[in-house]
Design an enzyme around this catalytic site. Structure first.
Site: not given
Ligand code: NI
Length: 169
Positions: A51, A137
């Site tokens: 990210q 995640e």
């Protein structure tokens, strides 16, 4: 520590598959420190390295309640060893898909193995929000976003919304 830019959809980097880390060293801890600071500033409860544009298997997380002391956690090369057949729905969000929330079903409990901030191997079980967050995640490490679990229509709407937000600055 330094803030890093958080990539948002439809940035193709978010679809990249992250590679395992060979060694937990000071350079990696620098990345983890930066990621944690970036996550706190956002604010968010979990962040994967991809990210911030780094395709390595690294995740930071803090699930402490707002008024409690911080509980930063670091996951390097995480693997799911076992997942329950039982699933649980949770309304998820993602710093890479700002202002979009929707329900995703995932295994309610998982057992995972990872290396911590010091490179020590840890095996533990996760349930509740921890189970949701670590699976969300870990999806990022495979180039998968939570909106990829939704219908195509909902996914396209989410991306369009984020594009519009980005244009509005
Ligand atoms: Ni996310």
């Amino acid at each position: 520590m330094a803030l890093r830019e958080i990539l948002t959809v439809p940035n193709p980097v978010l679809k990249q598959v992250s590679t395992p880390v060979e060694r937990v060293d000071d350079e990696l801890r620098q990345l983890m420190d930066d990621m944690l600071e970036t996550m706190y500033a956002a604010p968010g409860i979990g962040l994967a390295a991809i990210q911030v544009g780094v395709p390595r298997q690294v995740i930071v997380m803090d699930l402490a309640r707002q008024d409690d002391p911080p509980e930063p956690r670091f996951f390097v090369n995480p693997e799911i060893l076992w997942a329950s057949d039982e699933t649980a729905p949770y309304e998820e969000g993602c710093l890479s898909v700002p202002e979009v929330y929707d329900e995703v079903d995932r295994p309610a409990r998982v057992r995972l193995r990872y290396l911590d901030y010091n490179g020590q191997e840890v095996v533990e079980e996760a349930e509740g929000l921890f189970a949701v967050c670590i699976q969300h995640e870990m999806d990022h490490l495979k180039g998968v976003l939570f909106i990829d679990h939704l219908s195509r229509l909902k996914r396209e709407r989410a991306v369009a919304r984020v594009r519009k937000l980005a244009r509005a600055g």
